[in-house]
Design an enzyme around this catalytic site. Structure first.
Site, PDB file in Angstrom:
ATOM      1  CG  ASN A 271      -2.083  -0.988   1.051  1.00  0.00           C
ATOM      2  OD1 ASN A 271      -2.454  -1.348  -0.061  1.00  0.00           O
ATOM      3  ND2 ASN A 271      -2.648  -1.430   2.162  1.00  0.00           N
TER       4      ASN A 271
ATOM      5  CD  GLU B 118      -9.600   3.116   6.005  1.00  0.00           C
ATOM      6  OE1 GLU B 118      -9.430   3.340   4.798  1.00  0.00           O
ATOM      7  OE2 GLU B 118     -10.665   3.361   6.592  1.00  0.00           O
ATOM      8  CB  CYS B 119      -5.676   1.145   0.655  1.00  0.00           C
ATOM      9  SG  CYS B 119      -6.151   2.858   0.295  1.00  0.00           S
ATOM     10  N   GLY B 120      -4.248   2.721   3.408  1.00  0.00           N
ATOM     11  CA  GLY B 120      -3.194   3.645   3.784  1.00  0.00           C
ATOM     12  C   GLY B 120      -3.475   5.081   3.397  1.00  0.00           C
ATOM     13  CG  LEU B 121      -4.889   6.158  -0.616  1.00  0.00           C
ATOM     14  CD1 LEU B 121      -5.891   6.356  -1.742  1.00  0.00           C
ATOM     15  CD2 LEU B 121      -3.603   6.895  -0.911  1.00  0.00           C
TER      16      LEU B 121
END
Length: 244
Positions: free
Chosen positions: A132, A238-241
């Site tokens: 990610n 979450e994907c990190g964004l």
């Protein structure tokens, strides 16, 4: 025009920053989604941008924000592993809504990453987070910097996961204002908006997907599953964004 002081807020510790925005958020909670977008455009600094993963309900925020602010840059971080239906959905919405689409990708191609690191998404939470960072976080940071973004709109909703349940309408992330106009919408409100404006869900909605990301870390919903369990093997939402 009354602008909140982004630099001053960025200098505050996180807890103090949240408290400083609390009064504004109390006012924003009382506005509808369109009102929140209009308020942000009037009171927060530009440049402005909207991020989208072109997921299941993406048409809502894309239509909402782009209607009020035509030609706003729409940032997509493309991992190279999206579903074919997602790429088709992107093309369809970009044409229908006349989107000012800005596509950002990792500096290394998907094939090169696999050669160098293997299949990171099969390497537990640590591997997923590295994946990610390379494919989502770094490209987004680059987009925000290159587009000189000071106010970032996104289509997150509290109902989507526990990690989003307490998010405010207005926050600060990655050094910029972040506005979540539909944060308090439920699935019914989303459906009604799509119907009202002749918009569609992502094509995979009809095949049983509640959330759509990369092909290798997205699962169809099954009875007993929470929506957030359909992503990243249930290890994270979450994907990190939208973290940090």
């Amino acid at each position: 025009m009354s602008l909140l002081d982004l630099n001053a807020l960025n200098d505050l510790p996180k807890v103090e920053r949240i408290l400083a925005l609390a009064e504004t958020n109390a006012k924003l909670e009382k506005l509808d989604a369109e009102g929140r977008v209009a308020w942000a455009l009037e009171n927060l600094p530009g440049e402005y941008a909207l991020s989208s993963s072109f997921g299941i309900q993406a048409a809502v925020s894309l239509h909402l924000v782009n209607t009020i602010r035509p030609d706003i840059p729409v940032i997509l971080t493309d991992t190279g592993y999206l579903f074919p239906e997602t790429y088709q959905f992107i093309d369809e919405l970009a044409d229908k809504l006349k989107l000012n689409l800005k596509v950002y990708r990792a500096e290394q191609s998907a094939a090169w990453q696999e050669a160098r690191y293997g299949k990171l998404w099969e390497q537990g939470v640590e591997g997923i987070e590295k994946y990610n960072d390379i494919n989502k976080v770094e490209p987004m940071n680059r987009a925000l910097e290159e587009l000189n973004v000071k106010t970032w709109f996104a289509g997150l909703r509290r109902e989507q996961s526990g990690s989003r349940a307490s998010l405010p309408v207005l926050g600060i992330q990655r050094g910029v204002f972040k506005v979540l106009p539909i944060i308090d919408w439920d699935n019914r409100t989303v459906y009604q908006y799509l119907q009202k404006h002749g918009l569609k869900y992502h094509p995979l909605w009809d095949q049983g997907y509640l959330s759509v990301g990369d092909t290798h870390t997205t699962r169809k919903w099954e009875p007993g599953m929470a929506e957030e369990e359909t992503r990243f093997f249930g290890l994270k939402r979450e994907c990190g964004l939208h973290e940090g």
